[in-house]
Design a protein around this motif. Structure first.
Motif, PDB file in Angstrom:
ATOM      1  N   LEU A  70       8.191  -0.370  -4.449  1.00  0.00           N
ATOM      2  CA  LEU A  70       7.531   0.767  -3.814  1.00  0.00           C
ATOM      3  C   LEU A  70       6.937   0.361  -2.467  1.00  0.00           C
ATOM      4  O   LEU A  70       7.024   1.103  -1.479  1.00  0.00           O
ATOM      5  N   SER A  71       6.338  -0.840  -2.410  1.00  0.00           N
ATOM      6  CA  SER A  71       5.729  -1.321  -1.166  1.00  0.00           C
ATOM      7  C   SER A  71       6.776  -1.503  -0.070  1.00  0.00           C
ATOM      8  O   SER A  71       6.532  -1.183   1.099  1.00  0.00           O
ATOM      9  N   GLU A  72       7.929  -1.989  -0.450  1.00  0.00           N
ATOM     10  CA  GLU A  72       8.993  -2.198   0.527  1.00  0.00           C
ATOM     11  C   GLU A  72       9.493  -0.877   1.096  1.00  0.00           C
ATOM     12  O   GLU A  72       9.835  -0.787   2.278  1.00  0.00           O
ATOM     13  N   ASP A  73       9.490   0.181   0.286  1.00  0.00           N
ATOM     14  CA  ASP A  73      10.006   1.482   0.707  1.00  0.00           C
ATOM     15  C   ASP A  73       8.962   2.303   1.468  1.00  0.00           C
ATOM     16  O   ASP A  73       9.243   2.851   2.538  1.00  0.00           O
ATOM     17  N   LEU A  74       7.730   2.377   0.938  1.00  0.00           N
ATOM     18  CA  LEU A  74       6.707   3.253   1.517  1.00  0.00           C
ATOM     19  C   LEU A  74       5.799   2.553   2.520  1.00  0.00           C
ATOM     20  O   LEU A  74       5.056   3.217   3.246  1.00  0.00           O
ATOM     21  N   ARG A  75       5.805   1.242   2.550  1.00  0.00           N
ATOM     22  CA  ARG A  75       5.001   0.449   3.491  1.00  0.00           C
ATOM     23  C   ARG A  75       3.512   0.825   3.463  1.00  0.00           C
ATOM     24  O   ARG A  75       2.913   1.121   4.500  1.00  0.00           O
ATOM     25  N   PRO A  76       2.880   0.816   2.306  1.00  0.00           N
ATOM     26  CA  PRO A  76       1.442   1.149   2.267  1.00  0.00           C
ATOM     27  C   PRO A  76       0.607  -0.005   2.810  1.00  0.00           C
ATOM     28  O   PRO A  76       1.025  -1.181   2.751  1.00  0.00           O
ATOM     29  N   SER A  77      -0.574   0.314   3.325  1.00  0.00           N
ATOM     30  CA  SER A  77      -1.526  -0.727   3.698  1.00  0.00           C
ATOM     31  C   SER A  77      -2.104  -1.338   2.416  1.00  0.00           C
ATOM     32  O   SER A  77      -1.890  -0.820   1.307  1.00  0.00           O
ATOM     33  N   GLY A  78      -2.859  -2.422   2.570  1.00  0.00           N
ATOM     34  CA  GLY A  78      -3.464  -3.041   1.401  1.00  0.00           C
ATOM     35  C   GLY A  78      -4.379  -2.083   0.656  1.00  0.00           C
ATOM     36  O   GLY A  78      -4.367  -2.015  -0.576  1.00  0.00           O
ATOM     37  N   THR A  79      -5.174  -1.319   1.398  1.00  0.00           N
ATOM     38  CA  THR A  79      -6.088  -0.353   0.773  1.00  0.00           C
ATOM     39  C   THR A  79      -5.314   0.758   0.072  1.00  0.00           C
ATOM     40  O   THR A  79      -5.653   1.158  -1.044  1.00  0.00           O
ATOM     41  N   GLN A  80      -4.262   1.268   0.734  1.00  0.00           N
ATOM     42  CA  GLN A  80      -3.456   2.314   0.118  1.00  0.00           C
ATOM     43  C   GLN A  80      -2.792   1.826  -1.166  1.00  0.00           C
ATOM     44  O   GLN A  80      -2.710   2.564  -2.154  1.00  0.00           O
ATOM     45  N   LEU A  81      -2.362   0.562  -1.166  1.00  0.00           N
ATOM     46  CA  LEU A  81      -1.707   0.006  -2.352  1.00  0.00           C
ATOM     47  C   LEU A  81      -2.687  -0.055  -3.520  1.00  0.00           C
ATOM     48  O   LEU A  81      -2.329   0.239  -4.670  1.00  0.00           O
ATOM     49  N   LEU A  82      -3.940  -0.425  -3.226  1.00  0.00           N
ATOM     50  CA  LEU A  82      -4.956  -0.434  -4.285  1.00  0.00           C
ATOM     51  C   LEU A  82      -5.171   0.960  -4.851  1.00  0.00           C
ATOM     52  O   LEU A  82      -5.298   1.144  -6.065  1.00  0.00           O
ATOM     53  N   TRP A  83      -5.225   1.963  -3.972  1.00  0.00           N
ATOM     54  CA  TRP A  83      -5.443   3.332  -4.437  1.00  0.00           C
ATOM     55  C   TRP A  83      -4.243   3.847  -5.238  1.00  0.00           C
ATOM     56  O   TRP A  83      -4.409   4.569  -6.222  1.00  0.00           O
ATOM     57  N   ILE A  84      -3.038   3.477  -4.823  1.00  0.00           N
ATOM     58  CA  ILE A  84      -1.850   3.878  -5.588  1.00  0.00           C
ATOM     59  C   ILE A  84      -1.947   3.327  -7.011  1.00  0.00           C
ATOM     60  O   ILE A  84      -1.634   4.011  -7.990  1.00  0.00           O
ATOM     61  N   GLY A  85      -2.401   2.092  -7.140  1.00  0.00           N
ATOM     62  CA  GLY A  85      -2.506   1.486  -8.460  1.00  0.00           C
ATOM     63  C   GLY A  85      -3.665   2.001  -9.289  1.00  0.00           C
ATOM     64  O   GLY A  85      -3.569   2.098 -10.512  1.00  0.00           O
ATOM     65  N   ASP A  86      -4.784   2.368  -8.635  1.00  0.00           N
ATOM     66  CA  ASP A  86      -6.011   2.656  -9.370  1.00  0.00           C
ATOM     67  C   ASP A  86      -6.346   4.130  -9.530  1.00  0.00           C
ATOM     68  O   ASP A  86      -7.084   4.498 -10.445  1.00  0.00           O
ATOM     69  N   VAL A  87      -5.839   4.989  -8.651  1.00  0.00           N
ATOM     70  CA  VAL A  87      -6.328   6.368  -8.653  1.00  0.00           C
ATOM     71  C   VAL A  87      -5.993   7.094  -9.955  1.00  0.00           C
ATOM     72  O   VAL A  87      -6.760   7.941 -10.422  1.00  0.00           O
ATOM     73  N   TYR A  88      -4.886   6.749 -10.574  1.00  0.00           N
ATOM     74  CA  TYR A  88      -4.500   7.367 -11.856  1.00  0.00           C
ATOM     75  C   TYR A  88      -5.575   7.127 -12.913  1.00  0.00           C
ATOM     76  O   TYR A  88      -6.047   8.053 -13.575  1.00  0.00           O
ATOM     77  N   SER A  89      -5.988   5.849 -13.067  1.00  0.00           N
ATOM     78  CA  SER A  89      -6.997   5.542 -14.081  1.00  0.00           C
ATOM     79  C   SER A  89      -8.370   6.066 -13.688  1.00  0.00           C
ATOM     80  O   SER A  89      -9.162   6.467 -14.545  1.00  0.00           O
ATOM     81  N   PHE A  90      -8.686   6.093 -12.381  1.00  0.00           N
ATOM     82  CA  PHE A  90      -9.960   6.664 -11.932  1.00  0.00           C
ATOM     83  C   PHE A  90     -10.075   8.124 -12.378  1.00  0.00           C
ATOM     84  O   PHE A  90     -11.086   8.551 -12.944  1.00  0.00           O
ATOM     85  N   VAL A  91      -9.036   8.906 -12.086  1.00  0.00           N
ATOM     86  CA  VAL A  91      -9.083  10.344 -12.369  1.00  0.00           C
ATOM     87  C   VAL A  91      -9.098  10.596 -13.874  1.00  0.00           C
ATOM     88  O   VAL A  91      -9.851  11.447 -14.366  1.00  0.00           O
TER      89      VAL A  91
END
Length: 518
Positions: free
Chosen positions: A49-70
């Protein structure tokens, strides 16, 4: 859906015939399976996913964590909503939403879109877990049948979390990263079509209003608390995490005070006056703390220290799922033949001893050591988690089943966050202090200290023996951190076993239905 007139708010219908009950359970566990898969499958897909969407480090953390946060923030609110509008209605609506958002997530075109879709997937996921457990309470009025049904539910949740890496590894070897989300669609379609026919509707007979300020306070408090815990694990304490912790504590305090004043609270705080209920919730949280904390870092150990493929790493973790499934199915019988506190304390002690066994791990550790440890870990977690879920569900009136189920699931999410944070702070603290070999450029050394993944990348950029020495040092230090974190986790779980022995004194699982006439 129910055929009652608008606003009638009927009580739960009588339990359906045995064949229909067990068929309905098979539908409910589909939802649990997918929520468990979705919680773990993203980890393997992240590099692609990182190779395709090129998220920043912060965005990558949110992609991983926002599901469990919500999910953590909305479980209590959604459990209470199901008590009011109907648990079947909420489950089917959430299933449709889960499938639709899964498709959007699979085809996300940017990091920002991915974060939004993962957050919405968390909203849909929060409707599923408490509704499934509350419906089990309605489907199985006989306590012995219900204990077995809760065991199947718990075993499926454990299986989903363990199957996620295996299924993800298999898909990623043949398809693009979005395929790990598309697998949700056919399962949700079956759930909606079959569930609409088989599941009975149930709700609170005379619900009060769904208090929006309570929803906002619950969401704010839990999201802020989980965020503070996770950020502290990754970056250490700081002003941002301190502010998040303060916001979380303030919002949760205001939530509790508001619930005590309301005539129809979102969550009946008086449930926690029941020593068995409170003890079961605490044991629930600490069981998952030990399990998730180890598995999170063990995945990195298997892939980046022992250099297994994603599929091999997923298969290596299967003994934990097998142990959890077997123990979950037998949990009700064990608790009745021994005692509730014996089963829960035994499960917690088994998890603690398995974590203590991880002190023997090294870089070249044989799977003949790791496999049995994972089997014991899973069996202990499955036993404790299933019995506590049964106690939580049985300790409350039927009309509060959704809210009580949500408490159980919230304990699960908080336990996962705390486990990663507790072991993470130990592992990360030790890892970032490792001494880099002579001859390694300072820039590469700094990158290597950020994470084990960073060390792998940094080593590729350092030629010759220095690059190999850097990677060897990083792997050795990460393993030392894993051992230290497991030791801390073992101490916490063994202390929790002793505390649960006290809190669950006299607690029993019922042998006959509370209302035989149902």
């Amino acid at each position: 859906m129910t055929g009652a007139a608008p606003g009638a708010a009927p009580a739960a219908a009588p339990a359906p015939p045995a064949r229909q009950r067990w068929l309905a359970l098979s539908v409910l566990v589909l939802a649990v399976l997918l929520v468990g898969v979705d919680a773990t499958v993203l980890g393997l897909a992240t590099p692609y996913l990182s190779e395709d969407l090129r998220p920043s480090g912060t965005q990558l953390l949110w992609i991983g964590d926002v599901y469990s946060f919500v999910i953590a923030g909305l479980l209590v609110s959604m459990g209470s909503l199901g008590d009011r509008v109907g648990r079947k209605r909420l489950l089917l609506t959430g299933s449709v939403a889960f499938g639709a958002v899964s498709a959007l997530t699979a085809y996300a075109h940017s990091a920002e879109a991915m974060i939004v879709w993962r957050a919405l997937l968390g909203v849909a996921g929060a409707t599923l877990m408490p509704a499934t457990l509350a419906l089990i309470r309605n489907l199985f009025p006989d306590p012995r049948e219900r204990s077995f049904a809760v065991g199947v539910w718990g075993a499926t949740a454990s299986a989903g979390a363990a199957v996620g890496p295996v299924l993800g590894g298999l898909l990623l070897e043949h398809f693009w990263w979005g395929s790990v989300f598309l697998i949700n669609l056919p399962v949700m379609a079956v759930l909606v079509v079959v569930g609409a026919r088989l599941l009975p509707e149930s709700r609170t007979p005379h619900p009060g209003p769904w208090d929006l300020p309570s929803v906002l306070l619950s969401m704010t408090g839990l999201v802020a608390a989980v965020y503070a815990v996770k950020e502290t694990a990754v970056h250490g304490p700081g002003p941002v995490t301190a502010a998040a912790a303060a916001v979380g504590a303030g919002a949760l305090t205001a939530f509790v005070r508001r619930q005590l004043r309301l005539s129809s609270p979102l969550l009946a705080m008086r449930l926690f006056r029941h020593r068995g209920f409170s003890g079961a919730v605490l044991a629930d949280l600490l069981t998952i703390l030990g399990l998730s904390g180890l598995v999170f870092f063990l995945s990195q150990f298997l892939q980046m220290v022992q250099q297994r493929t994603p599929l091999q790493a997923g298969l290596a973790e299967l003994p934990a799922a097998l142990g959890a499934i077997a123990a979950g199915l037998a949990a009700g019988r064990v608790a009745r033949r021994t005692s509730v506190r014996g089963a829960v304390c035994g499960g917690l002690a088994a998890v603690g001893l398995a974590l203590a066994g991880c002190l023997l791990l090294d870089v070249s550790a044989s799977y003949w050591l790791l496999g049995p440890l994972l089997l014991v870990l899973g069996a202990g977690a499955g036993l404790s988690f299933t019995v506590t879920a049964d106690v939580i569900l049985s300790s409350v009136p039927e009309e509060q089943a959704g809210a009580a189920s949500a408490v159980s699931e919230t304990a699960y999410e908080l336990g996962a966050a705390l486990g990663i944070a507790l072991l993470g702070s130990v592992v990360t603290g030790l890892y970032r202090g490792f001494a880099t070999p002579a001859g390694v450029p300072e820039a590469a050394a700094d990158e290597a200290r950020e994470s084990l993944g960073g060390a792998v990348e940094a080593a590729h950029g350092v030629p010759g023996a220095e690059g190999e020495a850097l990677l060897d040092a990083a792997r050795e230090t990460f393993t030392e951190g894993l051992r230290a974190g497991a030791g801390v986790g073992a101490a916490v779980l063994l202390a929790a076993a002793a505390l649960s022995w006290r809190l669950l004194r006299g607690q029993r699982l019922a042998d006959t239905a509370e209302n035989p006439g149902e």
